[in-house]
Write an enzyme that holds these catalytic residues in place. Sequence first.
Site, PDB file in Angstrom:
ATOM      1  CG  MET E 127      -2.059  -1.047   1.181  1.00  0.00           C
ATOM      2  SD  MET E 127      -2.870  -1.264  -0.420  1.00  0.00           S
ATOM      3  CE  MET E 127      -3.434   0.393  -0.737  1.00  0.00           C
ATOM      4  CG  ASP E 142      -0.055  20.547  -8.949  1.00  0.00           C
ATOM      5  OD1 ASP E 142      -1.042  21.274  -9.183  1.00  0.00           O
ATOM      6  OD2 ASP E 142       0.917  20.908  -8.270  1.00  0.00           O
TER       7      ASP E 142
END
Lengths: 175, 175, 175, 175, 175, 175
Positions: E127, E142
């Site tokens: 994870m 971004d």
Amino acid sequence: MCKNATDRNEDDGRSTDEKLTHTDDNGDVQMVNVGEKPDTARRAVAEGEIHLQQSTVEAIRDNDVKKGDVLATARIGAVQAVKHTWETIPMCHQIPITNVDTDFSVHADRAVLTVAVETTGKTGCEMEALEGVTTGLNVVWDMVKAAEKNADGNYPDTAIRNVRVVEKEKRSDSK
Amino acid sequence: MCKNATDRNEDDGRSTDEKLTHTDDNGDVQMVNVGEKPDTARRAVAEGEIHLQQSTVEAIRDNDVKKGDVLATARIGAVQAVKHTWETIPMCHQIPITNVDTDFSVHADRAVLTVAVETTGKTGCEMEALEGVTTGLNVVWDMVKAAEKNADGNYPDTAIRNVRVVEKEKRSDSK
Amino acid sequence: MCKNATDRNEDDGRSTDEKLTHTDDNGDVQMVNVGEKPDTARRAVAEGEIHLQQSTVEAIRDNDVKKGDVLATARIGAVQAVKHTWETIPMCHQIPITNVDTDFSVHADRAVLTVAVETTGKTGCEMEALEGVTTGLNVVWDMVKAAEKNADGNYPDTAIRNVRVVEKEKRSDSK
Amino acid sequence: MCKNATDRNEDDGRSTDEKLTHTDDNGDVQMVNVGEKPDTARRAVAEGEIHLQQSTVEAIRDNDVKKGDVLATARIGAVQAVKHTWETIPMCHQIPITNVDTDFSVHADRAVLTVAVETTGKTGCEMEALEGVTTGLNVVWDMVKAAEKNADGNYPDTAIRNVRVVEKEKRSDSK
Amino acid sequence: MCKNATDRNEDDGRSTDEKLTHTDDNGDVQMVNVGEKPDTARRAVAEGEIHLQQSTVEAIRDNDVKKGDVLATARIGAVQAVKHTWETIPMCHQIPITNVDTDFSVHADRAVLTVAVETTGKTGCEMEALEGVTTGLNVVWDMVKAAEKNADGNYPDTAIRNVRVVEKEKRSDSK
Amino acid sequence: MCKNATDRNEDDGRSTDEKLTHTDDNGDVQMVNVGEKPDTARRAVAEGEIHLQQSTVEAIRDNDVKKGDVLATARIGAVQAVKHTWETIPMCHQIPITNVDTDFSVHADRAVLTVAVETTGKTGCEMEALEGVTTGLNVVWDMVKAAEKNADGNYPDTAIRNVRVVEKEKRSDSK
């Protein structure tokens, strides 16, 4: 904090079940849309108490007279908790906190913490005040652990009680 | 969490004032040195309750049967609060949390939250359990605000009560 | 903190350029692998000072005698900064902080903050100590802003100076 | 940031002791109420320097020419620190940061970091600029540790110096 | 990360439904108890790609040759995301991250990010690797927004694809 | 989020290279100044999918009918990720999030997550929506790990795909 805390009117006439405004028609958890809400000056005050042995209260009092570090640390923990409520309470919005006021009154068998929060945001701030109270009281507990626990390491006399919202205000004359 | 929560023996014979182990000889706030403490399996369980209107409890129950989102959200908030205790309580150490177990029992006029925390660290974990309980109960409050508040936006029936540590264990047979 | 701070030997014989151990052969920023490093007891002490007007120092002193809130708040800010170094310094590892000790000595024209950090982790902790010192001094600045600034809102006399690592220790006899 | 940083006038005529505006009449630490303050365009610039060995400066320069990762990482650490000031400095408010500008000038024996912060909030932003400078310089220290320390793992030549606020501006013509 | 990711054996013979090990018998969300798990050296590698316009890829390439800031910023964002996985993924444990390795390969129409994570903890770290990849790719997005979007401000060519775990290792010879 | 995501016009006529608006003339990473931007109501919707084994999808479906904890946990993780985007994406501004809407559609071989974000801030919010989608899908992965991995602990069938921005809106009629 969450819009549903701030507008009673539009809740009127809705069943209690519908009033779980964090749960949509499918029962799925959700945030509440506050985009249409105006910025308003709001204030909420919460209060709660931690019950302690009298000897511990005296130690806090002496310590308070000397340096005040136990309560000063709890005040700082409370202020930080107020500012972090938007991430601690999953469905809360982040609102601009304009003022946090913390007050302790120390009694023979307990310390009472009052936290007043003010915001100019789109929602109320009682969750911020409640987070400040419960965290501030937990900090006191942490600071007096050695004094409160018994030979088994348990806390027969220590308890946080009576945490509630004691005041809410919404000033209509806000810019 | 903080060492002074975990070792009663070395506290024995110390005056209550000396037992404020987060305050040094000058009364200055301090962390406690846990460098010499062995890693030990520890467990702490805290419990607390939020008092609600019966209609709100029924809404939570129905919602719980349907989706469980109110209590599921509170459980997640409680687990996150347990993991963040090291930054929420200023003088706490960060310890490895190996297990967090949250349990809600819903009664006619209240919901009772029990949070059990286990660690293999150098200190106890009752502050983690307490943070889980108070935050989880605050999340419930946030989720039922619209149902609980009256026409003035106040909460005459809502209160968090009886938050305490109900169990502590320190397994000597830990690796 | 970062491994390259903790092992001189394996750096020997490497050019200064190679010693930028946070930059790999392509010059790309990277974390350093500490997986093979043993857990070791380590200690680092950093120190720094904030220069202030004498009137402000006196106010802190009085305040310190009375409640100690300015320095107590700075101590708490320093401890929290130590614990958050792993996220404040991008390439740092998170290490178990076992002790943080903060000490202020207040002089006529400045306050000197010393922060000692201890860990049992795989890397040194001088970055944690430095973060504690710079943040603690910034908290002092924040607490005395109104007293320090002139009519233009500037700070002609306020400066943080001489922040350095004054001690490092690595105990081989660590468990 | 904190209101008391931004309004000199109302401080006039108050004793230095009263000017510790984070401490109330009881000497208890407190946040400052900014609820009545208008949103204003504000700007603050802070500056500081880290002294390094010339060989380290050359390595940064080469590295800067090649990839710029040391200074790029420090810039990112500075920007993040600016955005996190509201939680790093206990009594600070969270304000909307509209711009952060970081500039490094590398000299023979040091790197100078200038951080300019702009906000449209109710308070000034010099604490944000100072947090950006001290954290950015700490990141540089972390990135060059292996190059700076001597055979004992100490830092005889490394120091952060001369951190100060070099400019403050409050535009009255703000929307 | 979560234990159920790391031990296949004890899952054998359990129905798929029982394999939702984050959900207890009542279907309530829960953390998984890893207290009995030994510390083990573990490694996980995740990979994913962001599809971009060729002109954007060229701009990144040039920029990479010049300063490498786009990819350097994405690498830092990825490392930070790896370290924050324990709070981003609600039911994850915090584990000691001993190494994070990020690698970008830039192709004509996309950038591929590979993140390798190593831990000595009680659970796997896939994870953490996945969080590093998805966050690192979002940072690239971004950084190139202005170059990627069309006149309507939309992103017809931009997409994150093919995020998966490409390697997992659990070394039995760990201390 | 970052200004360059929100104003196409001033990008027109600029070369692709100039459009890397997070990189200044020196190629140094930077934030973008949004101080002159008005507050505007904005909305962005992102979408992505996680591919799973059909048996896992059925387990989620059953679990969803019973308690919905897998998807409820993912929704909460997505909302929290949206609120934390300003710290996860290094160059992003913090903007007031007024609404987050999460929707899962579960198909035979995958779950599709749509996250809609609304703000009244100075910049767009597509990065917030993208962070919500990728984190929410990672939470699903975490919750079904035991069901998805094979005997080697790998994930041959699990993948996050097709993450993109599906809608952007900027309401000129915003207060």
